[in-house]
Design a protein around this motif. Structure first.
Motif, PDB file in Angstrom:
ATOM      1  N   GLY A  12       0.845  -1.195   0.000  1.00  0.00           N
ATOM      2  CA  GLY A  12       0.000   0.000   0.000  1.00  0.00           C
ATOM      3  C   GLY A  12       0.874   1.237   0.000  1.00  0.00           C
ATOM      4  O   GLY A  12       0.569   2.219   0.670  1.00  0.00           O
ATOM      5  N   SER A  13       1.953   1.198  -0.768  1.00  0.00           N
ATOM      6  CA  SER A  13       2.973   2.254  -0.676  1.00  0.00           C
ATOM      7  C   SER A  13       2.502   3.590  -1.251  1.00  0.00           C
ATOM      8  O   SER A  13       3.096   4.622  -0.950  1.00  0.00           O
ATOM      9  N   GLN A  20       3.723   8.057   3.930  1.00  0.00           N
ATOM     10  CA  GLN A  20       4.355   8.533   5.168  1.00  0.00           C
ATOM     11  C   GLN A  20       5.415   7.533   5.654  1.00  0.00           C
ATOM     12  O   GLN A  20       6.411   7.917   6.254  1.00  0.00           O
ATOM     13  N   THR A  21       5.186   6.248   5.369  1.00  0.00           N
ATOM     14  CA  THR A  21       6.204   5.243   5.702  1.00  0.00           C
ATOM     15  C   THR A  21       7.480   5.524   4.914  1.00  0.00           C
ATOM     16  O   THR A  21       8.590   5.495   5.467  1.00  0.00           O
ATOM     17  N   THR A  89      10.467  -7.101   7.734  1.00  0.00           N
ATOM     18  CA  THR A  89       9.421  -6.231   8.271  1.00  0.00           C
ATOM     19  C   THR A  89       8.422  -5.892   7.166  1.00  0.00           C
ATOM     20  O   THR A  89       8.815  -5.351   6.122  1.00  0.00           O
ATOM     21  N   VAL A  90       7.171  -6.228   7.409  1.00  0.00           N
ATOM     22  CA  VAL A  90       6.137  -5.969   6.412  1.00  0.00           C
ATOM     23  C   VAL A  90       5.232  -4.850   6.934  1.00  0.00           C
ATOM     24  O   VAL A  90       4.628  -4.985   8.003  1.00  0.00           O
ATOM     25  N   VAL A  91       5.179  -3.747   6.219  1.00  0.00           N
ATOM     26  CA  VAL A  91       4.265  -2.663   6.575  1.00  0.00           C
ATOM     27  C   VAL A  91       2.959  -2.902   5.812  1.00  0.00           C
ATOM     28  O   VAL A  91       2.942  -2.828   4.580  1.00  0.00           O
ATOM     29  N   VAL A  92       1.903  -3.228   6.544  1.00  0.00           N
ATOM     30  CA  VAL A  92       0.622  -3.464   5.881  1.00  0.00           C
ATOM     31  C   VAL A  92      -0.184  -2.167   5.939  1.00  0.00           C
ATOM     32  O   VAL A  92      -0.841  -1.867   6.935  1.00  0.00           O
ATOM     33  N   ALA A  93      -0.078  -1.388   4.872  1.00  0.00           N
ATOM     34  CA  ALA A  93      -0.772  -0.104   4.792  1.00  0.00           C
ATOM     35  C   ALA A  93      -1.848  -0.156   3.719  1.00  0.00           C
ATOM     36  O   ALA A  93      -2.294   0.871   3.221  1.00  0.00           O
ATOM     37  N   VAL A  94      -2.231  -1.369   3.373  1.00  0.00           N
ATOM     38  CA  VAL A  94      -3.329  -1.583   2.437  1.00  0.00           C
ATOM     39  C   VAL A  94      -4.609  -1.128   3.131  1.00  0.00           C
ATOM     40  O   VAL A  94      -4.761  -1.314   4.334  1.00  0.00           O
ATOM     41  N   SER A  95      -5.517  -0.543   2.384  1.00  0.00           N
ATOM     42  CA  SER A  95      -6.750  -0.043   2.979  1.00  0.00           C
ATOM     43  C   SER A  95      -7.841  -1.122   2.962  1.00  0.00           C
ATOM     44  O   SER A  95      -7.970  -1.868   1.993  1.00  0.00           O
ATOM     45  N   GLY A  96      -8.595  -1.216   4.056  1.00  0.00           N
ATOM     46  CA  GLY A  96      -9.784  -2.074   4.093  1.00  0.00           C
ATOM     47  C   GLY A  96      -9.500  -3.565   4.197  1.00  0.00           C
ATOM     48  O   GLY A  96      -8.388  -3.991   4.538  1.00  0.00           O
ATOM     49  N   THR A  97     -10.522  -4.372   3.880  1.00  0.00           N
ATOM     50  CA  THR A  97     -10.421  -5.825   4.056  1.00  0.00           C
ATOM     51  C   THR A  97      -9.408  -6.461   3.110  1.00  0.00           C
ATOM     52  O   THR A  97      -9.000  -7.601   3.320  1.00  0.00           O
ATOM     53  N   ALA A  98      -8.958  -5.714   2.096  1.00  0.00           N
ATOM     54  CA  ALA A  98      -7.900  -6.230   1.218  1.00  0.00           C
ATOM     55  C   ALA A  98      -6.606  -6.476   1.990  1.00  0.00           C
ATOM     56  O   ALA A  98      -5.711  -7.180   1.513  1.00  0.00           O
ATOM     57  N   GLY A  99      -6.509  -5.926   3.198  1.00  0.00           N
ATOM     58  CA  GLY A  99      -5.308  -6.121   4.001  1.00  0.00           C
ATOM     59  C   GLY A  99      -5.239  -7.490   4.668  1.00  0.00           C
ATOM     60  O   GLY A  99      -4.194  -7.883   5.193  1.00  0.00           O
ATOM     61  N   LEU A 100      -6.345  -8.206   4.646  1.00  0.00           N
ATOM     62  CA  LEU A 100      -6.391  -9.470   5.392  1.00  0.00           C
ATOM     63  C   LEU A 100      -5.377 -10.499   4.894  1.00  0.00           C
ATOM     64  O   LEU A 100      -4.546 -10.993   5.662  1.00  0.00           O
ATOM     65  N   ALA A 101      -5.435 -10.818   3.597  1.00  0.00           N
ATOM     66  CA  ALA A 101      -4.586 -11.886   3.065  1.00  0.00           C
ATOM     67  C   ALA A 101      -3.095 -11.611   3.282  1.00  0.00           C
ATOM     68  O   ALA A 101      -2.376 -12.475   3.807  1.00  0.00           O
ATOM     69  N   PRO A 102      -2.581 -10.422   2.920  1.00  0.00           N
ATOM     70  CA  PRO A 102      -1.150 -10.197   3.158  1.00  0.00           C
ATOM     71  C   PRO A 102      -0.786 -10.185   4.643  1.00  0.00           C
ATOM     72  O   PRO A 102       0.325 -10.603   5.002  1.00  0.00           O
ATOM     73  N   THR A 103      -1.696  -9.730   5.510  1.00  0.00           N
ATOM     74  CA  THR A 103      -1.390  -9.742   6.952  1.00  0.00           C
ATOM     75  C   THR A 103      -1.248 -11.184   7.434  1.00  0.00           C
ATOM     76  O   THR A 103      -0.303 -11.522   8.168  1.00  0.00           O
ATOM     77  N   VAL A 104      -2.174 -12.037   7.001  1.00  0.00           N
ATOM     78  CA  VAL A 104      -2.084 -13.447   7.395  1.00  0.00           C
ATOM     79  C   VAL A 104      -0.795 -14.066   6.857  1.00  0.00           C
ATOM     80  O   VAL A 104      -0.075 -14.769   7.581  1.00  0.00           O
TER      81      VAL A 104
END
Lengths: 382, 382
Positions: A12-13, A20-21, A89-104
């Motif tokens: 989500g860069s 900001q990251t 280190t993974v920065v999960v800055a994806v917006s909304g429920t699309a962040g679920l799969a990469p976070t898992v």
């Protein structure tokens, strides 16, 4: 600890937190190496970022468009990037429920996960925290409220008695229920204290954002819902507080600026001086005020807490309906209060699954998206 | 850690902090054993406390009067008690410069020293911190401001950038310089937020108390004077704050109640639930306000900071003059603003010794006491 370079993927860069990251990475070039960059759609900005940071891996939703541009870097699917061994280190800055799969994927691979995406914890908190524990992943919250709580908990040897999440109250804190019916997307996008992406800005206006943070805090800090309180604090200087067993309260303060929690998550356990981060100027801060939230005018807070307590697939439905409803509101297709009505109706009609698998969570969000489209056919914008 | 009984000596057990210390001990009888009790003059209360806590050792300034009462316990001189091997934790709640000798004895014996007496660190900070380091003594601050800073620093891996000591501003925050000339001891003893002993209450009215805390914080947290700021906060809810290198600020909050910092110092690193300690009620806390201190009307703050920076025997003179001047004011012999004038004049006339020994510090305080008596002959109460 001091000079180990952290190898980052920023998912989500091109979004608000992603940019900001990269500002923080730019401020400490000797500390961070960008190994992966992933964007949803903004190819122009992604191309610029790739030129600057020269990542090994890139991702974009439209792979074809990406190959046509030939901006450099090797394409990797989002989840593969989140779990890649070259990345710590993974920065999960994806917006909304699309962040679920990469976070898992990131927690399953035992990464340090700087998590700006609260939806993933809201919809699958049980799975994510369990996988994190099993795979020795560490979840480092990036949002200002959980970061404040995390900072206040550092060094404490016991579980706290209570978490106090502060809320700005949003731009419509003083409006009547009737006035709320008529607010426009343009008004709702003007947040009084925070500069954020559109989804979270609208969620701040409905207080759904705070509701999601309650569920997020429940999972991040293993705190029962009855011990999580929300306090409206319009100046957004105290970012949250923790009450301990002895009654002592600790708070974390700063200007509303996401770069501070981003930097803290990236440099933890160190704190680095960054001249670009503003220092509180107490000569201009004469008053901090507080008031209880009004659950009648802002029922999202209550709906979210209930969905969190009920558990199962309810939080997934809450998230998915809110996501679609906010889009509909921004498109002028439903009214501001219509967002809440849709969430309430969908939750009421949902047949929940207890302790759901990821597949069951996905099925519930699919159901919810479809349901909100059906339901919204009846709603009218003003 | 959990169930080890701490063996306590409470020095100054009949004073305000001493009595509150015994309240905490009473709340956790399984955690604390009172081995020693020491009072200055209040033999009646000491006798009661001895009946209740059955200490092995007792002390009172007037040994003869004590033996006539035959209240039980073995008499031990104050410094001997502070260093006795049966005692692991020494609560120094003695008021004023009389706290110096027992504090030094306690740190030399490697005790845990719960230090409510700020004067000892003010006059001999260098000696006490050096002896503590050499003898592995641990100084646990009991006063609310340094306790707040200590709590905010727990778990942090780096030195902070700035300490922000909050001050209530005292009962005369809104008075003009002319009005300050005429205030009475009775008015000065009415503190707006804290219930404390007379000496510290008057010091709060002149802001000398905050000045002494600046010097105390300098030694406790090894912080240069230029990085210690005072902020007036009339509600006394935020007890102090710490600013870190990244600009993040942490604050500790609670009602103005000394029992919390007393308990924290005694139970550290644990926090124990104590139903007698009040919990912040955010429904009744709608506003926290802040303003810079007025150094023109309250010059003690500036005098103390200067004495701290100059170092040597200056802080000892500051303390000793203030101690006598407050007594003179309470006795109606000098005016309220006379306290500041005496401190200023004595500091101006003092021939300081750099890096003084304890003997040189004592000599300086003796000189200061004599000097203030000479000088005060010229001052007139209103």
């Amino acid at each position: 600890m001091g000079n180990v370079v952290k190898n980052l993927a920023v998912l989500g860069s091109t979004g608000s937190i992603g940019r900001q990251t990269l500002e923080i990475v730019r401020a400490f070039p000797q500390r961070f190496h960008i190994v992966g960059l992933a964007a949803a759609r903004n190819l122009d900005l992604l191309a610029e970022q790739v030129r600057e940071f020269q990542p090994e891996f890139i991702y974009c939703q439209n792979r074809e468009a990406l190959s046509r541009r030939n901006i450099g870097g090797k394409f990797l699917p989002l989840e593969e990037m989140a779990g890649h061994p070259d990345i710590d280190t993974v920065v999960v800055a994806v917006s909304g429920t699309a962040g679920l799969a990469p976070t898992v994927a990131a927690v399953k691979s035992g990464k340090r996960v700087a998590l700006a995406n609260k939806e993933s914890l809201v919809v699958a908190g049980e799975i994510i925290t369990r996988e994190a524990a099993q795979n020795k992943a560490r979840i480092l919250p990036v949002d200002s409220e959980p970061s404040a709580i995390w900072q206040c908990l550092e060094g404490e040897t016991q579980k706290p008695a209570r978490l106090i999440l502060t809320a700005s109250g949003g731009p419509f804190r003083h409006l009547s229920a009737a006035q709320l019916e008529r607010v426009t997307a343009k008004q709702a996008l003007k947040h009084p204290s925070w500069r954020m992406g559109p989804k979270v800005t609208i969620d701040s206006a409905t207080l759904m954002n705070k509701g999601l943070e309650i569920i997020e805090a429940h999972w991040l800090f293993e705190m029962p819902f009855e011990n999580i309180t929300v306090l409206v604090h319009p100046q957004s200087i105290i970012h949250s507080m923790v009450e301990f067993e002895d009654g002592s309260v600790k708070a974390q303060l700063g200007y509303p600026d996401m770069r501070l929690p981003v930097q803290y998550a990236l440099t933890y356990p160190e704190r680095l001086p960054n001249p670009k981060l503003p220092r509180l100027d107490w000569d201009s801060l004469s008053n901090l005020s507080f008031e209880p939230p009004d659950l009648t005018r802002f029922p999202c807070l209550k709906l979210a807490t209930e969905a969190g307590r009920w558990g199962g697939t309810y939080p997934a439905v809450l998230c998915a309906v809110d996501e679609v409803a906010v889009e509909l509101f921004l498109a002028g297709r439903i009214s501001f209060t219509g967002i809440t009505r849709l969430v309430e109706q969908a939750l009421a009609q949902h047949q929940a699954v207890a302790q759901p698998s990821l597949e069951e969570i996905t099925a519930a969000t699919d159901w919810a998206r479809e349901k909100v489209r059906q339901l919204s056919a009846g709603d009218r914008p003003c």
